[in-house]
Design a protein around this motif. Structure first.
Motif, PDB file in Angstrom:
ATOM      1  N   VAL A 382       0.833  -1.198   0.000  1.00  0.00           N
ATOM      2  CA  VAL A 382       0.000   0.000   0.000  1.00  0.00           C
ATOM      3  C   VAL A 382       0.871   1.252   0.000  1.00  0.00           C
ATOM      4  CG1 VAL A 382      -1.717   1.324   1.281  1.00  0.00           C
ATOM      5  CG2 VAL A 382      -1.929  -1.166   1.127  1.00  0.00           C
ATOM      6  N   GLY A 383       1.870   1.275   0.870  1.00  0.00           N
ATOM      7  CA  GLY A 383       2.753   2.427   0.908  1.00  0.00           C
ATOM      8  C   GLY A 383       3.511   2.604  -0.392  1.00  0.00           C
ATOM      9  N   SER A 384       3.986   1.494  -0.962  1.00  0.00           N
ATOM     10  CA  SER A 384       4.708   1.569  -2.232  1.00  0.00           C
ATOM     11  C   SER A 384       3.810   2.101  -3.341  1.00  0.00           C
ATOM     12  CB  SER A 384       5.236   0.180  -2.612  1.00  0.00           C
ATOM     13  OG  SER A 384       6.167  -0.285  -1.661  1.00  0.00           O
ATOM     14  N   PHE A 385       2.552   1.661  -3.332  1.00  0.00           N
ATOM     15  CA  PHE A 385       1.594   2.148  -4.328  1.00  0.00           C
ATOM     16  C   PHE A 385       1.421   3.665  -4.229  1.00  0.00           C
ATOM     17  CE2 PHE A 385      -2.852   3.562  -4.676  1.00  0.00           C
ATOM     18  CZ  PHE A 385      -3.014   3.478  -6.056  1.00  0.00           C
ATOM     19  N   LEU A 386       1.294   4.170  -2.990  1.00  0.00           N
ATOM     20  CA  LEU A 386       1.106   5.610  -2.815  1.00  0.00           C
ATOM     21  C   LEU A 386       2.313   6.392  -3.325  1.00  0.00           C
ATOM     22  CD1 LEU A 386      -0.511   5.556   0.741  1.00  0.00           C
ATOM     23  CD2 LEU A 386      -1.651   6.228  -1.391  1.00  0.00           C
ATOM     24  N   VAL A 387       3.503   5.908  -3.048  1.00  0.00           N
ATOM     25  CA  VAL A 387       4.703   6.586  -3.531  1.00  0.00           C
ATOM     26  C   VAL A 387       4.757   6.544  -5.053  1.00  0.00           C
ATOM     27  CG1 VAL A 387       7.231   6.477  -3.596  1.00  0.00           C
ATOM     28  CG2 VAL A 387       6.036   6.264  -1.413  1.00  0.00           C
ATOM     29  N   LYS A 388       4.411   5.419  -5.642  1.00  0.00           N
ATOM     30  CA  LYS A 388       4.427   5.309  -7.106  1.00  0.00           C
ATOM     31  C   LYS A 388       3.440   6.286  -7.747  1.00  0.00           C
ATOM     32  CE  LYS A 388       5.782   0.432  -7.065  1.00  0.00           C
ATOM     33  NZ  LYS A 388       5.316  -0.955  -7.260  1.00  0.00           N
ATOM     34  N   THR A 462      -4.404  14.515  -0.217  1.00  0.00           N
ATOM     35  CA  THR A 462      -5.495  14.265  -1.168  1.00  0.00           C
ATOM     36  C   THR A 462      -5.448  12.846  -1.710  1.00  0.00           C
ATOM     37  OG1 THR A 462      -5.499  16.590  -1.811  1.00  0.00           O
ATOM     38  CG2 THR A 462      -6.522  15.033  -3.343  1.00  0.00           C
ATOM     39  N   LEU A 463      -4.252  12.383  -2.048  1.00  0.00           N
ATOM     40  CA  LEU A 463      -4.111  11.013  -2.570  1.00  0.00           C
ATOM     41  C   LEU A 463      -4.525   9.993  -1.512  1.00  0.00           C
ATOM     42  CD1 LEU A 463      -3.088   8.982  -4.698  1.00  0.00           C
ATOM     43  CD2 LEU A 463      -0.798   9.260  -3.713  1.00  0.00           C
ATOM     44  N   ASP A 464      -4.146  10.215  -0.286  1.00  0.00           N
ATOM     45  CA  ASP A 464      -4.428   9.261   0.789  1.00  0.00           C
ATOM     46  C   ASP A 464      -5.926   9.093   0.997  1.00  0.00           C
ATOM     47  OD1 ASP A 464      -3.604   7.470   2.805  1.00  0.00           O
ATOM     48  OD2 ASP A 464      -3.814   9.003   4.338  1.00  0.00           O
ATOM     49  N   LYS A 465      -6.685  10.189   0.802  1.00  0.00           N
ATOM     50  CA  LYS A 465      -8.131  10.117   0.977  1.00  0.00           C
ATOM     51  C   LYS A 465      -8.812   9.259  -0.087  1.00  0.00           C
ATOM     52  CE  LYS A 465      -8.467  14.603   3.253  1.00  0.00           C
ATOM     53  NZ  LYS A 465      -8.866  16.034   3.126  1.00  0.00           N
ATOM     54  N   SER A 466      -8.128   9.051  -1.225  1.00  0.00           N
ATOM     55  CA  SER A 466      -8.722   8.242  -2.284  1.00  0.00           C
ATOM     56  C   SER A 466      -8.548   6.748  -2.047  1.00  0.00           C
ATOM     57  CB  SER A 466      -8.078   8.612  -3.631  1.00  0.00           C
ATOM     58  OG  SER A 466      -6.733   8.159  -3.695  1.00  0.00           O
TER      59      SER A 466
END
Length: 470
Positions: A382-388, A462-466
């Motif tokens: 999940v964390g890797s996805f957010l960074v990508k 903003t990304l995290d809220k999605s």
């Protein structure tokens, strides 16, 4: 009249300036502080009650023991319980440090006793032009004491190799004793005596706080001259040896950075520039969401266990002071995200077998996501996805790195900081010769790092809220 432009990417030249100014963590903190103040950050102090002065749209930083630094911005509409978007790095590197009692003489040579710090590639320190830098405690005329930074940027020491003619049997398999055969030469005693300089200490019964008898008088005199003080006013110091040859861009197209301390001043400089850029942008003025934060730690190379290391209270105390109520603190931890940025291993053309076939990062190939099933790196899917996704927003590239099963994995500040409960991902940029006295990285990766960090500060909330968990 046309202005001359420097070859290679301009952000890489700014990195060179930072590294050249920062032979020690003390100097790196001073250089980072200057960049932050230029960007409008206000210095605060841990011992002060600064919470009442922190305001939305404010920019702040503080240091600890002159060897770690933390900076943060408060967004518009901020309330306790808001998360932090943190980039964490370290500013220490393997090097040689002068011992508390360093005075050594042998066969007419004046030598300086040193201790190794971290896991250096120590054979690369032979035949190098070594200067001295660090922190010195001095007394003033009023009887008060001050710390002063010193940087003697000239070759005053060297560890000479043994000539191949005297070591024919093992010249191709170079080994040496770290205690007896790894001692720098400072001077020849008879040369100092010929100049009328006494090589003996002038104090026969020194006080407990005096270090005059512990070091060569000539070394103390050099430090005193550099600091414009008398030698007897020097009461203690922490001094590191460093290669005085400057960091430069290299390669046919200036695509490389040839430099000491790229692990991990490369990441550290990019974090400082990114938060400075972000805090000066229109995004920051209008943004609501997480507190943007960078934390540059000391002592990662020896395990992060110190008051200025990643296992210290630096980040937890900031979370607590911004959100002191237990409920707000827990909310802040849950809403926070931390990027642990430390350099990674580029695939080496002469040693390709040292990498797993599908995990062989290239310099200037974009940011690396580091993964390790044993949690030597703190990344998860999940964390890797957010960074990508953040990298994707800047049209950047992502590389993956996992160590081979038959090799040990290195470590970073990430796993230590994840113990707080903050979601953490380990990343890096690719480099060669990590822990050598001269390392190699990609000059275009400087901008790749900065782009990610700026997007992280501006867009993570903003990304995290999605993202939701089912």
């Amino acid at each position: 009249m046309t202005m001359m432009t420097r070859e290679g990417p301009e952000p890489a030249h700014r990195l060179l300036d930072f590294v050249n100014a920062s032979p020690t963590p003390f100097h790196a903190v001073a250089a980072a502080s200057a960049l932050l103040e230029k960007a409008g950050f206000t210095k605060i102090h841990e011992q002060d009650d600064w919470e009442k002065d922190v305001k939305p749209s404010g920019k702040y930083y503080f240091t600890r023991n002159q060897s770690a630094i933390l900076a943060f911005t408060i967004p518009k509409g901020w309330q306790p319980g808001a998360g932090l978007s943190i980039v964490a790095t370290h500013i220490d590197s393997p090097n040689l440090r002068i011992r508390p009692v360093s005075k050594r003489s042998k066969l007419g040579y004046m030598q300086v006793g040193v201790e190794t710090y971290g896991g250096g590639t120590w054979h690369t320190w032979f035949d190098r032009d070594l200067g001295v830098a660090g922190r010195v405690v001095v007394a003033d005329k009023s009887g008060n004491f001050h710390t002063k930074l010193v940087k003697i940027d000239k070759p005053i020491m060297r560890i000479p190799n043994l000539a191949i003619h005297l070591e024919r049997g093992s010249a191709d398999n170079f080994k040496f004793n770290m205690e007896s055969e790894f001692v720098p030469i400072l001077a020849l005693e008879h040369q100092l005596n010929a100049k009328g300089e006494d090589t003996r200490s002038s104090q026969t019964s020194p006080s407990a706080s005096s270090i005059q008898a512990n070091h060569h008088p000539a070394l103390l005199k050099l430090l005193a001259t550099e600091l414009s003080v008398a030698p007897e006013t020097i009461h203690d110091f922490e001094l590191h040896l460093f290669d005085v040859n400057k960091s430069v861009l290299g390669g046919l197209n200036s695509e490389f950075v040839f430099s000491p301390r790229l692990d991990n001043q490369f990441s550290s400089y990019c974090a400082v520039e990114a938060i400075a850029n972000f805090a000066s942008s229109s995004h920051f003025a209008a943004l609501e969401g997480n507190v943007a934060c960078i934390s540059l730690f000391n002592h990662e190379e020896i395990g992060s266990v110190s008051t200025t290391g990643a296992e210290s209270s630096l980040v937890p105390f900031l979370l607590q002071r911004l959100s002191p109520a237990p409920g707000a603190y827990a909310q802040s931890v849950a809403r926070s995200f931390l990027i642990s940025a430390d350099m990674g291993h580029a695939v080496h053309p002469n040693y390709a077998s040292k990498h797993e076939d599908n995990h062989a990062p290239r310099m200037n190939g974009g940011v690396i996501i580091k993964t390790n099933a044993k949690q030597r790196y703190a990344s998860d899917s999940v964390g890797s996805f957010l960074v990508k996704k953040l990298i994707e927003k800047r049209n950047g590239k992502v590389q993956e790195y996992e160590v081979r099963n038959d090799m040990a994995c290195g470590s970073t500040v990430g796993p230590f900081l994840s113990k707080i409960g903050v979601r953490t991902v380990d990343i890096g940029c690719a480099m060669l010769a990590m822990h050598s006295i001269r390392e190699t990285a990609g000059s275009y990766d400087v901008q790749n790092y900065i782009d990610l960090f700026e997007e992280f500060f501006a867009g993570f909330s903003t990304l995290d809220k999605s993202l939701s968990f089912e």
